[in-house]
Write a protein that holds these residues in place. Sequence first.
Motif, mmCIF file in Angstrom:
data_model
loop_
_atom_site.group_PDB
_atom_site.id
_atom_site.type_symbol
_atom_site.label_atom_id
_atom_site.label_comp_id
_atom_site.label_asym_id
_atom_site.label_seq_id
_atom_site.Cartn_x
_atom_site.Cartn_y
_atom_site.Cartn_z
ATOM 1 N N GLU A 1 0.861 -1.196 0.000
ATOM 2 C CA GLU A 1 0.000 0.000 0.000
ATOM 3 C C GLU A 1 0.896 1.245 0.000
ATOM 4 O O GLU A 1 0.741 2.158 0.810
ATOM 5 C CB GLU A 1 -0.934 0.009 1.224
ATOM 6 N N ARG B 1 -0.266 4.890 0.361
ATOM 7 C CA ARG B 1 -0.618 5.363 1.710
ATOM 8 C C ARG B 1 0.615 5.522 2.591
ATOM 9 O O ARG B 1 0.631 6.361 3.486
ATOM 10 C CB ARG B 1 -1.600 4.395 2.379
ATOM 11 N N ASN C 1 2.159 9.197 2.624
ATOM 12 C CA ASN C 1 1.548 10.430 3.105
ATOM 13 C C ASN C 1 2.399 11.008 4.237
ATOM 14 O O ASN C 1 3.341 10.386 4.715
ATOM 15 C CB ASN C 1 0.078 10.222 3.513
ATOM 16 N N ASP D 1 -10.807 6.756 -2.326
ATOM 17 C CA ASP D 1 -11.135 5.919 -1.165
ATOM 18 C C ASP D 1 -12.360 5.048 -1.431
ATOM 19 O O ASP D 1 -12.510 3.986 -0.831
ATOM 20 C CB ASP D 1 -11.379 6.785 0.084
#
Length: 438
Positions: A162, A165, A168, A333
């Motif tokens: 992932e 993510r 970030n 999302d």
Amino acid sequence: MEVDKEEVKSFNELGIIDALVEACETLGWKNPSKIQAEAIPHALEGKDLIGLAQTGSGKTGAFALPILQALLKNERRVPFFACVLSPTRELAIQIAEQFEALGSGIGVRCAVLVGGVDMVQQTLALGKRPDIVVGTPGRLVDHLSNTKGFSLRTLKYLVLDEADRLLNEDFEKSLNEILDVIPRERRTYLFSATMTQKVRKLQRACLRNPVKIEASSKYSTVDTLKQQYCFVPAMYKDCYLVYILTEMSGCTSMVFTRTCDSTRFLALVLRNLGLRSIPISGQMSQSKRLGALNKFKAGECNILICTDVASRGLDIPSVDMVINYDIPTNSKDYIHRVGRTARAGRSGVAISLINQYEVEWYLQIEKLIGKELPEFPSREVEVLLLLERVTEAKRISQMKIKESGLKRRNGRGDDGNDEEVERHLGIEGKKKFKKSRK
């Protein structure tokens, strides 16, 4: 090395050794998924990988099998052979479980380093010198800084799962610290559902001549997923949720909300109405989150009320329906949320509740997935028959929350607005929404 998915009959044909093929069969993996069929041969050749695949595509197997095979072939078995980084605790635990299941026949040892768990326990696990370390970036940095005798100098494989993510601002500093202290001579696998600018930047920084594998279109939902929307006046949102859950009774459902407080409140409301619901959110302790997840997996509760903490990476194969109680403000999302159902070829349903204030967000979702979705059939007259019971259940839930001293948000229709005004806004909003799609 090109692999035609249609021609692949078994993991053997990809070059996976018999001991691991048997482990796949024990897990019920009869044939490789598309991402596995395309990634594994390149990984076995020693290439760095960038894997783009939709959620539920079998990514963990795509990187775990080559790592375990390399571990087996390594004559001098060194500790901390591979490190897998994940953005959430639950995903890290699940990845470790899959490594242990696949490597059970060869005695693979894993350590999970995540927040919310006692560091001393994790230090003891690291003292056993495991083969695989799976963790969240922040906790891994804590151990690299504070745990005596622990380093990743012997690391041969790094996996960023992932990755979009992980990049970030919450993780960026920790990730940079990790990349600074691990060996440059290593294999790196980067897996992501989406290819963002930050992922490209990371690719340039830490991968060497990687093979890029794209097992799905950029933003897509699977064909076996039935997607619908339901336009609801904001003040009756809870009634519509209960109506849908009742209409689809018997389904295993995940209901996504925007805030942690909402998960607690909604779970209480539904339980007061006799529905078997349980909340999971980032504010809960790790043990409570795992407890809730296990109850849901075991079927003790068939409705999981969750925030986006549960939208990615969690493999809960029996989810029949996803409900977007709150429309996500980031349309990407939506892809991850609805990816919790219709996994691995199964069918599933996703229903989004839209009120008059969320139309723009929903239209962005339709634009992203490239299609207009049909409306979930409902009759307001039937829905409002639930109003009295739902209102009472909300009142009781608010009292319980107040009594337990939990902080709550007052945003469930009890905001002092005149009922007729709200109703009018809902009707007008629906008209505008219909008009905007023509």
